[in-house]
Design a protein around this motif. Structure first.
Motif, PDB file in Angstrom:
ATOM      1  N   LEU A  64      59.508 -43.250 -71.586  1.00  0.00           N
ATOM      2  CA  LEU A  64      60.478 -43.719 -72.582  1.00  0.00           C
ATOM      3  C   LEU A  64      59.842 -44.514 -73.710  1.00  0.00           C
ATOM      4  N   ILE A  65      58.685 -45.107 -73.467  1.00  0.00           N
ATOM      5  CA  ILE A  65      58.158 -46.089 -74.410  1.00  0.00           C
ATOM      6  C   ILE A  65      57.883 -45.501 -75.787  1.00  0.00           C
ATOM      7  N   GLU A  66      57.367 -44.268 -75.866  1.00  0.00           N
ATOM      8  CA  GLU A  66      57.059 -43.689 -77.176  1.00  0.00           C
ATOM      9  C   GLU A  66      58.322 -43.398 -77.994  1.00  0.00           C
ATOM     10  N   PRO A  67      59.329 -42.664 -77.443  1.00  0.00           N
ATOM     11  CA  PRO A  67      60.538 -42.442 -78.245  1.00  0.00           C
ATOM     12  C   PRO A  67      61.297 -43.721 -78.569  1.00  0.00           C
ATOM     13  N   VAL A  68      61.274 -44.682 -77.662  1.00  0.00           N
ATOM     14  CA  VAL A  68      61.942 -45.956 -77.942  1.00  0.00           C
ATOM     15  C   VAL A  68      61.209 -46.690 -79.067  1.00  0.00           C
ATOM     16  N   GLY A  69      59.875 -46.625 -79.047  1.00  0.00           N
ATOM     17  CA  GLY A  69      59.100 -47.239 -80.131  1.00  0.00           C
ATOM     18  C   GLY A  69      59.429 -46.624 -81.469  1.00  0.00           C
ATOM     19  N   ARG A  70      59.581 -45.297 -81.507  1.00  0.00           N
ATOM     20  CA  ARG A  70      59.938 -44.617 -82.750  1.00  0.00           C
ATOM     21  C   ARG A  70      61.323 -45.042 -83.221  1.00  0.00           C
ATOM     22  N   LEU A  71      62.231 -45.231 -82.267  1.00  0.00           N
ATOM     23  CA  LEU A  71      63.589 -45.671 -82.607  1.00  0.00           C
ATOM     24  C   LEU A  71      63.569 -47.025 -83.307  1.00  0.00           C
ATOM     25  N   PHE A  72      62.800 -47.958 -82.767  1.00  0.00           N
ATOM     26  CA  PHE A  72      62.785 -49.291 -83.361  1.00  0.00           C
ATOM     27  C   PHE A  72      61.920 -49.354 -84.618  1.00  0.00           C
ATOM     28  N   THR A  73      60.940 -48.455 -84.742  1.00  0.00           N
ATOM     29  CA  THR A  73      60.226 -48.333 -86.011  1.00  0.00           C
ATOM     30  C   THR A  73      61.187 -47.884 -87.105  1.00  0.00           C
ATOM     31  N   LEU A  74      62.051 -46.938 -86.759  1.00  0.00           N
ATOM     32  CA  LEU A  74      63.060 -46.467 -87.712  1.00  0.00           C
ATOM     33  C   LEU A  74      64.048 -47.578 -88.048  1.00  0.00           C
ATOM     34  N   GLU A  75      64.446 -48.344 -87.040  1.00  0.00           N
ATOM     35  CA  GLU A  75      65.372 -49.458 -87.295  1.00  0.00           C
ATOM     36  C   GLU A  75      64.744 -50.457 -88.267  1.00  0.00           C
ATOM     37  N   ASN A  76      63.467 -50.799 -88.042  1.00  0.00           N
ATOM     38  CA  ASN A  76      62.786 -51.737 -88.933  1.00  0.00           C
ATOM     39  C   ASN A  76      62.654 -51.181 -90.340  1.00  0.00           C
ATOM     40  N   ARG A  77      62.405 -49.867 -90.422  1.00  0.00           N
ATOM     41  CA  ARG A  77      62.286 -49.230 -91.731  1.00  0.00           C
ATOM     42  C   ARG A  77      63.610 -49.277 -92.484  1.00  0.00           C
ATOM     43  N   ILE A  78      64.715 -49.020 -91.783  1.00  0.00           N
ATOM     44  CA  ILE A  78      66.038 -49.082 -92.408  1.00  0.00           C
ATOM     45  C   ILE A  78      66.322 -50.496 -92.910  1.00  0.00           C
ATOM     46  N   GLU A  79      66.028 -51.486 -92.087  1.00  0.00           N
ATOM     47  CA  GLU A  79      66.232 -52.873 -92.497  1.00  0.00           C
ATOM     48  C   GLU A  79      65.384 -53.216 -93.709  1.00  0.00           C
ATOM     49  N   SER A  80      64.125 -52.728 -93.710  1.00  0.00           N
ATOM     50  CA  SER A  80      63.222 -52.984 -94.830  1.00  0.00           C
ATOM     51  C   SER A  80      63.718 -52.318 -96.108  1.00  0.00           C
ATOM     52  N   MET A  81      64.239 -51.089 -95.982  1.00  0.00           N
ATOM     53  CA  MET A  81      64.764 -50.390 -97.154  1.00  0.00           C
ATOM     54  C   MET A  81      65.928 -51.144 -97.767  1.00  0.00           C
TER      55      MET A  81
END
Length: 301
Positions: A64-81
């Motif tokens: 699970l760790i890799e897809p979950v990491g991608r999920l939170f990378t996307l969340e951080n990117r959305i917040e940054s945008m």
């Protein structure tokens, strides 16, 4: 799915400790332990097991760790945008390119863009083709410019070909193959200085070896940058397979020499990539327009 519990799982996995995760998330240790136990019960799986003073991921936790990491990378990117847009008005533009693109193509486009959109912050990242596409798919960047054959690109990528460039075999000027016509089989007997795995030109060379049924060359030295590769070849050891756009100036100055491999004509296609079916932000549309307006000078080289 409980995203808050998922974030707790991810933080524990990164730190390897419930105590450290509690400190990072500003949540009490008993509360974190209780929420993870509840989360495991909801999922009907065990995510962690004791290891020394900390915890380790179980097999399903590791998956699970890799897809979950991608999920939170996307969340951080959305917040940054959102934050970038709120602070800067016109936002930020993030572009990733291969070493060839960021050395010879993107600087001119970025300069033109900034002259028209001075308030937009532009960040340019250099990586190999695979890493550039990963950044695009993970929403780290808005635009990717890289090389590679059509089959190299994921289906989720919208690709537009910008420039076709020959790929040359090069050696030092005093090398035994310098300026000679030889066979492909002879060429691949030489030790090669190559870019790292994920480089489009490296993958192209190995694909040519498979197509022509010859053994792949021995990679004697490996560098993570194009300039380092060129200078190593110019120093007198081995051969390489690089873009003519990068090699031509070194050949003109007599620092490198071509090797003409009979019956082999290799091309590198440089493409502009975005995420498929995504509506472009105004700054992304503007940058792409500038790229289109400034292609003639490149293609005439």
């Amino acid at each position: 799915m409980n995203l808050h519990a998922l974030k707790i799982f991810y933080t524990i996995a990164l730190t390897g400790s419930v105590t450290q995760a509690a400190a990072r998330l500003n949540i009490s240790q008993p509360a974190i332990t209780a929420q993870i136990k509840k989360f495991e019960k909801e999922l009907n799986v065990v995510l962690f097991e004791p290891k020394g003073r900390g915890v380790a991921l179980t097999l399903i936790g590791q998956k699970l760790i890799e897809p979950v990491g991608r999920l939170f990378t996307l969340e951080n990117r959305i917040e940054s945008m959102i934050e970038d847009y709120r602070i800067h008005g016109s936002g930020k533009l993030h572009v990733a390119g291969t070493y060839l693109a960021t050395s010879f193509l993107i600087p001119k486009w970025a300069a033109r863009f900034k002259s028209n959109y001075a308030e937009t912050e532009v960040t340019i990242t250099t990586a190999n083709s695979q890493e550039v596409l990963d950044k695009l798919m993970n929403y780290v960047v808005d635009i990717a410019i890289c090389g590679g054959e059509p089959e190299f690109y994921p289906e989720e990528v919208e690709r537009e070909e910008l420039y076709k460039d020959e790929v040359w075999f090069v050696v030092a000027p005093d090398h035994k193959f310098a300026n000679r016509h030889i066979t492909f089989s002879q060429m691949v007997t030489e030790p090669f200085i190559m870019r790292e795995e994920g480089s489009a030109t490296r993958e192209r060379l190995f694909a040519l070896c498979r197509t022509n049924r010859v053994q792949s060359p021995r990679v004697a030295l490996q560098f993570s940058g194009l300039n380092e590769t060129i200078h190593a070849v110019a120093s007198g050891y081995g051969a390489s397979f690089i873009s003519s756009l990068a090699a031509s100036e070194f050949i003109r100055r007599g620092e490198l020499a071509r090797v003409y491999v009979d019956k082999l004509f290799a091309m590198n296609t440089i493409s502009l990539c975005t995420r498929k079916n995504e509506k472009y932000e105004p700054c992304v549309k503007a940058f792409i327009s500038i790229v289109h307006e400034n292609l003639d000078g490149i293609n005439s080289k």
